[in-house]
Write a protein that holds these residues in place. Structure first.
Motif, PDB file in Angstrom:
ATOM      1  N   UNK A 105     -19.593  75.295  -1.153  1.00 25.94           N
ATOM      2  CA  UNK A 105     -18.455  74.524  -1.649  1.00 25.94           C
ATOM      3  C   UNK A 105     -17.119  74.977  -1.068  1.00 25.94           C
ATOM      4  N   UNK A 106     -17.032  76.198  -0.544  1.00 28.55           N
ATOM      5  CA  UNK A 106     -15.773  76.703   0.006  1.00 28.55           C
ATOM      6  C   UNK A 106     -15.654  76.500   1.516  1.00 28.55           C
ATOM      7  N   UNK A 107     -16.659  75.923   2.143  1.00 21.47           N
ATOM      8  CA  UNK A 107     -16.661  75.781   3.605  1.00 21.47           C
ATOM      9  C   UNK A 107     -16.791  74.317   4.008  1.00 21.47           C
ATOM     10  N   UNK A 108     -16.338  74.028   5.224  1.00 18.48           N
ATOM     11  CA  UNK A 108     -16.525  72.691   5.799  1.00 18.48           C
ATOM     12  C   UNK A 108     -17.713  72.745   6.748  1.00 18.48           C
ATOM     13  N   UNK A 109     -18.399  71.645   6.860  1.00 18.40           N
ATOM     14  CA  UNK A 109     -19.541  71.591   7.764  1.00 18.40           C
ATOM     15  C   UNK A 109     -19.066  71.529   9.210  1.00 18.40           C
ATOM     16  N   UNK A 110     -19.908  71.929  10.156  1.00 19.94           N
ATOM     17  CA  UNK A 110     -19.522  71.890  11.574  1.00 19.94           C
ATOM     18  C   UNK A 110     -19.160  70.484  12.046  1.00 19.94           C
ATOM     19  N   UNK A 111     -19.910  69.477  11.593  1.00 21.79           N
ATOM     20  CA  UNK A 111     -19.610  68.119  12.059  1.00 21.79           C
ATOM     21  C   UNK A 111     -18.281  67.625  11.509  1.00 21.79           C
ATOM     22  N   UNK A 112     -17.915  68.061  10.307  1.00 22.94           N
ATOM     23  CA  UNK A 112     -16.621  67.687   9.746  1.00 22.94           C
ATOM     24  C   UNK A 112     -15.486  68.276  10.573  1.00 22.94           C
ATOM     25  N   UNK A 113     -15.649  69.495  11.039  1.00 20.13           N
ATOM     26  CA  UNK A 113     -14.643  70.109  11.909  1.00 20.13           C
ATOM     27  C   UNK A 113     -14.470  69.311  13.202  1.00 20.13           C
ATOM     28  N   UNK A 114     -15.580  68.902  13.790  1.00 19.60           N
ATOM     29  CA  UNK A 114     -15.513  68.122  15.038  1.00 19.60           C
ATOM     30  C   UNK A 114     -14.837  66.775  14.789  1.00 19.60           C
TER      31      UNK A 114
END
Length: 68
Positions: free
Chosen positions: A35-44
């Motif tokens: 819940x405290x992190x963003x997924x890699x694809x969201x960053x891209x």
């Protein structure tokens, strides 16, 4: 068969809502981060937000217009 302007506007709003949701919350169907992190694809996606919006608004609407 031709879709009414009202139908097309409804699809445009739905596509816009889906894109907004992905930009705000990510797409956790690929990778469910803590819940405290963003997924890699969201960053891209976030790094290329303008291109993402442009392509993924145009593509579904083009497809829909082929169907009507």
């Amino acid at each position: 068969m031709s879709g009414s302007r009202e139908e097309i506007e409804k699809i445009e709003r739905a596509v816009g809502l889906a894109i907004s949701h992905i930009l705000q919350k990510g797409c956790d169907d690929i990778f469910k981060p803590p819940s405290f992190a963003k997924s890699p694809e969201t960053d891209v996606i976030s790094q290329h937000e303008k291109d993402f919006k442009k392509k993924h608004t145009k593509t579904p609407l083009s497809y829909y217009k082929l169907l009507i």
